[in-house]
Design a protein around this motif. Structure first.
Motif, PDB file in Angstrom:
ATOM      1  N   LYS A 220       3.878  -9.410 -28.822  1.00 43.35           N
ATOM      2  CA  LYS A 220       4.751  -9.482 -27.440  1.00 43.35           C
ATOM      3  C   LYS A 220       6.014  -9.479 -27.543  1.00 43.35           C
ATOM      4  O   LYS A 220       6.791  -9.674 -27.190  1.00 43.35           O
ATOM      5  N   THR A 221       6.728  -9.448 -28.773  1.00 41.69           N
ATOM      6  CA  THR A 221       7.977  -9.349 -29.061  1.00 41.69           C
ATOM      7  C   THR A 221       9.032  -7.781 -28.953  1.00 41.69           C
ATOM      8  O   THR A 221      10.082  -8.701 -28.175  1.00 41.69           O
ATOM      9  N   LYS A 222       7.966  -6.908 -28.377  1.00 41.08           N
ATOM     10  CA  LYS A 222       8.407  -5.856 -27.718  1.00 41.08           C
ATOM     11  C   LYS A 222       8.798  -5.526 -26.087  1.00 41.08           C
ATOM     12  O   LYS A 222       9.053  -4.766 -25.890  1.00 41.08           O
ATOM     13  N   HIS A 223       7.693  -6.261 -26.007  1.00 44.97           N
ATOM     14  CA  HIS A 223       7.562  -6.165 -24.229  1.00 44.97           C
ATOM     15  C   HIS A 223       8.328  -7.618 -23.715  1.00 44.97           C
ATOM     16  O   HIS A 223       8.974  -8.285 -23.802  1.00 44.97           O
ATOM     17  N   THR A 224       8.637  -7.288 -22.736  1.00 45.57           N
ATOM     18  CA  THR A 224      10.405  -7.630 -22.701  1.00 45.57           C
ATOM     19  C   THR A 224      10.239  -8.656 -22.077  1.00 45.57           C
ATOM     20  O   THR A 224      11.062  -9.185 -21.289  1.00 45.57           O
ATOM     21  N   ILE A 225       9.223  -8.451 -20.899  1.00 48.80           N
ATOM     22  CA  ILE A 225       8.044 -10.045 -20.091  1.00 48.80           C
ATOM     23  C   ILE A 225       8.281 -10.886 -21.063  1.00 48.80           C
ATOM     24  O   ILE A 225       8.682 -11.861 -20.643  1.00 48.80           O
ATOM     25  N   PHE A 226       7.601 -10.918 -22.002  1.00 53.06           N
ATOM     26  CA  PHE A 226       7.860 -11.980 -22.846  1.00 53.06           C
ATOM     27  C   PHE A 226       9.354 -12.004 -23.367  1.00 53.06           C
ATOM     28  O   PHE A 226       9.417 -13.062 -23.735  1.00 53.06           O
ATOM     29  N   SER A 227       9.841 -11.041 -24.255  1.00 51.17           N
ATOM     30  CA  SER A 227      11.273 -11.451 -25.200  1.00 51.17           C
ATOM     31  C   SER A 227      11.730 -11.837 -23.854  1.00 51.17           C
ATOM     32  O   SER A 227      13.287 -12.554 -24.477  1.00 51.17           O
ATOM     33  N   ILE A 228      12.207 -11.558 -23.031  1.00 52.17           N
ATOM     34  CA  ILE A 228      13.546 -12.538 -22.061  1.00 52.17           C
ATOM     35  C   ILE A 228      12.693 -13.429 -20.893  1.00 52.17           C
ATOM     36  O   ILE A 228      13.503 -14.655 -21.045  1.00 52.17           O
ATOM     37  N   GLY A 229      11.067 -13.649 -20.878  1.00 51.05           N
ATOM     38  CA  GLY A 229      10.936 -14.224 -19.808  1.00 51.05           C
ATOM     39  C   GLY A 229      10.278 -15.420 -20.681  1.00 51.05           C
ATOM     40  O   GLY A 229      10.467 -17.231 -20.377  1.00 51.05           O
ATOM     41  N   VAL A 230      10.095 -15.569 -21.695  1.00 48.13           N
ATOM     42  CA  VAL A 230       9.660 -16.794 -22.553  1.00 48.13           C
ATOM     43  C   VAL A 230      11.202 -17.688 -22.926  1.00 48.13           C
ATOM     44  O   VAL A 230      10.257 -18.854 -22.610  1.00 48.13           O
ATOM     45  N   PRO A 231      11.667 -17.269 -23.521  1.00 54.34           N
ATOM     46  CA  PRO A 231      12.966 -18.106 -23.135  1.00 54.34           C
ATOM     47  C   PRO A 231      13.616 -18.557 -21.859  1.00 54.34           C
ATOM     48  O   PRO A 231      14.579 -19.946 -22.582  1.00 54.34           O
ATOM     49  N   LEU A 232      13.544 -17.814 -21.274  1.00 57.57           N
ATOM     50  CA  LEU A 232      13.993 -18.351 -20.378  1.00 57.57           C
ATOM     51  C   LEU A 232      13.287 -19.184 -19.422  1.00 57.57           C
ATOM     52  O   LEU A 232      13.661 -20.141 -19.422  1.00 57.57           O
ATOM     53  N   ALA A 233      12.467 -19.703 -19.679  1.00 57.32           N
ATOM     54  CA  ALA A 233      11.129 -20.041 -19.082  1.00 57.32           C
ATOM     55  C   ALA A 233      11.317 -21.751 -20.024  1.00 57.32           C
ATOM     56  O   ALA A 233      11.884 -22.581 -19.458  1.00 57.32           O
ATOM     57  N   LEU A 234      11.833 -21.280 -21.581  1.00 58.14           N
ATOM     58  CA  LEU A 234      12.173 -22.725 -22.323  1.00 58.14           C
ATOM     59  C   LEU A 234      13.350 -23.204 -21.770  1.00 58.14           C
ATOM     60  O   LEU A 234      13.432 -24.452 -21.493  1.00 58.14           O
ATOM     61  N   LEU A 235      14.526 -22.516 -21.648  1.00 64.91           N
ATOM     62  CA  LEU A 235      16.139 -22.826 -20.480  1.00 64.91           C
ATOM     63  C   LEU A 235      15.982 -23.911 -19.530  1.00 64.91           C
ATOM     64  O   LEU A 235      15.968 -25.084 -19.339  1.00 64.91           O
ATOM     65  N   LEU A 236      14.693 -23.040 -18.746  1.00 68.21           N
ATOM     66  CA  LEU A 236      14.367 -23.362 -17.978  1.00 68.21           C
ATOM     67  C   LEU A 236      14.056 -25.377 -17.626  1.00 68.21           C
ATOM     68  O   LEU A 236      14.138 -26.179 -16.873  1.00 68.21           O
ATOM     69  N   GLN A 237      12.737 -25.045 -18.103  1.00 68.21           N
ATOM     70  CA  GLN A 237      12.513 -26.379 -19.151  1.00 68.21           C
ATOM     71  C   GLN A 237      12.756 -27.899 -19.623  1.00 68.21           C
ATOM     72  O   GLN A 237      12.698 -28.284 -19.383  1.00 68.21           O
ATOM     73  N   ILE A 238      13.319 -26.672 -20.451  1.00 65.64           N
ATOM     74  CA  ILE A 238      14.492 -27.676 -21.084  1.00 65.64           C
ATOM     75  C   ILE A 238      16.166 -28.611 -19.846  1.00 65.64           C
ATOM     76  O   ILE A 238      16.206 -29.643 -19.583  1.00 65.64           O
ATOM     77  N   ALA A 239      16.308 -27.573 -19.469  1.00 62.36           N
ATOM     78  CA  ALA A 239      16.772 -27.867 -18.380  1.00 62.36           C
ATOM     79  C   ALA A 239      15.948 -29.177 -17.030  1.00 62.36           C
ATOM     80  O   ALA A 239      16.910 -30.501 -17.177  1.00 62.36           O
ATOM     81  N   VAL A 240      14.910 -28.861 -16.939  1.00 59.73           N
ATOM     82  CA  VAL A 240      14.164 -29.594 -15.778  1.00 59.73           C
ATOM     83  C   VAL A 240      13.506 -30.791 -16.799  1.00 59.73           C
ATOM     84  O   VAL A 240      14.201 -32.275 -15.854  1.00 59.73           O
ATOM     85  N   TYR A 241      13.364 -30.732 -17.370  1.00 59.24           N
ATOM     86  CA  TYR A 241      13.280 -32.147 -18.955  1.00 59.24           C
ATOM     87  C   TYR A 241      14.520 -32.610 -18.596  1.00 59.24           C
ATOM     88  O   TYR A 241      14.234 -34.308 -18.870  1.00 59.24           O
ATOM     89  N   LEU A 242      15.121 -32.543 -18.919  1.00 60.17           N
ATOM     90  CA  LEU A 242      16.819 -33.181 -19.301  1.00 60.17           C
ATOM     91  C   LEU A 242      17.446 -33.450 -17.574  1.00 60.17           C
ATOM     92  O   LEU A 242      17.323 -35.342 -17.510  1.00 60.17           O
ATOM     93  N   TRP A 243      16.918 -33.440 -16.688  1.00 56.75           N
ATOM     94  CA  TRP A 243      16.963 -33.208 -15.431  1.00 56.75           C
ATOM     95  C   TRP A 243      16.273 -34.738 -14.882  1.00 56.75           C
ATOM     96  O   TRP A 243      16.655 -36.110 -14.208  1.00 56.75           O
ATOM     97  N   ILE A 244      14.942 -34.564 -15.133  1.00 55.23           N
ATOM     98  CA  ILE A 244      14.562 -35.807 -14.956  1.00 55.23           C
ATOM     99  C   ILE A 244      14.456 -37.351 -15.697  1.00 55.23           C
ATOM    100  O   ILE A 244      14.766 -38.226 -15.450  1.00 55.23           O
ATOM    101  N   THR A 245      14.980 -36.572 -17.199  1.00 57.56           N
ATOM    102  CA  THR A 245      14.682 -38.142 -18.042  1.00 57.56           C
ATOM    103  C   THR A 245      16.321 -38.348 -17.562  1.00 57.56           C
ATOM    104  O   THR A 245      16.183 -39.490 -17.868  1.00 57.56           O
ATOM    105  N   ILE A 246      17.089 -37.690 -17.324  1.00 61.68           N
ATOM    106  CA  ILE A 246      18.633 -38.507 -17.298  1.00 61.68           C
ATOM    107  C   ILE A 246      18.730 -39.088 -15.684  1.00 61.68           C
ATOM    108  O   ILE A 246      19.349 -40.053 -15.040  1.00 61.68           O
ATOM    109  N   LEU A 247      17.987 -38.681 -14.325  1.00 64.52           N
ATOM    110  CA  LEU A 247      18.367 -39.617 -13.916  1.00 64.52           C
ATOM    111  C   LEU A 247      17.364 -40.506 -13.586  1.00 64.52           C
ATOM    112  O   LEU A 247      16.347 -40.936 -14.014  1.00 64.52           O
TER     113      LEU A 247
END
Length: 86
Positions: free
Chosen positions: A59-86
């Motif tokens: 799925k590396t040639k599918h734009t929705i996957f190649s952009i969407g999955v890393p963006l989801a990961l970044l968003l999830q890391i940000a949410v995780y950090l926000w939850i654990t820091i607060l």
């Protein structure tokens, strides 16, 4: 503690699903839907999905996957950090 177990399970499951779908693609078998694969990434399995994409070159040639999955990961890391820091 429950969050850690959830993230571990969902990421391992996503990783396996991406690998299984790649195998099914090679064998022309019935596939896992793209919607299901994306949903796995969005509900917390983005790291497993991304690693599965990279390892199996799936799925590396599918734009929705190649952009969407890393963006989801970044968003999830940000949410995780926000939850654990607060």
């Amino acid at each position: 503690m429950l969050l850690y177990w959830y993230l571990l399970v969902i990421n391992v499951f996503a990783f396996v699903c991406y690998g299984l779908d790649k195998l099914k693609a090679k064998r022309s078998a019935r596939r896992i839907s793209e919607r299901s694969l994306l949903l796995l990434a969005l509900v917390g399995g983005s790291l497993g999905a991304w690693l599965g994409m990279l390892l199996w070159r799936h799925k590396t040639k599918h734009t929705i996957f190649s952009i969407g999955v890393p963006l989801a990961l970044l968003l999830q890391i940000a949410v995780y950090l926000w939850i654990t820091i607060l």
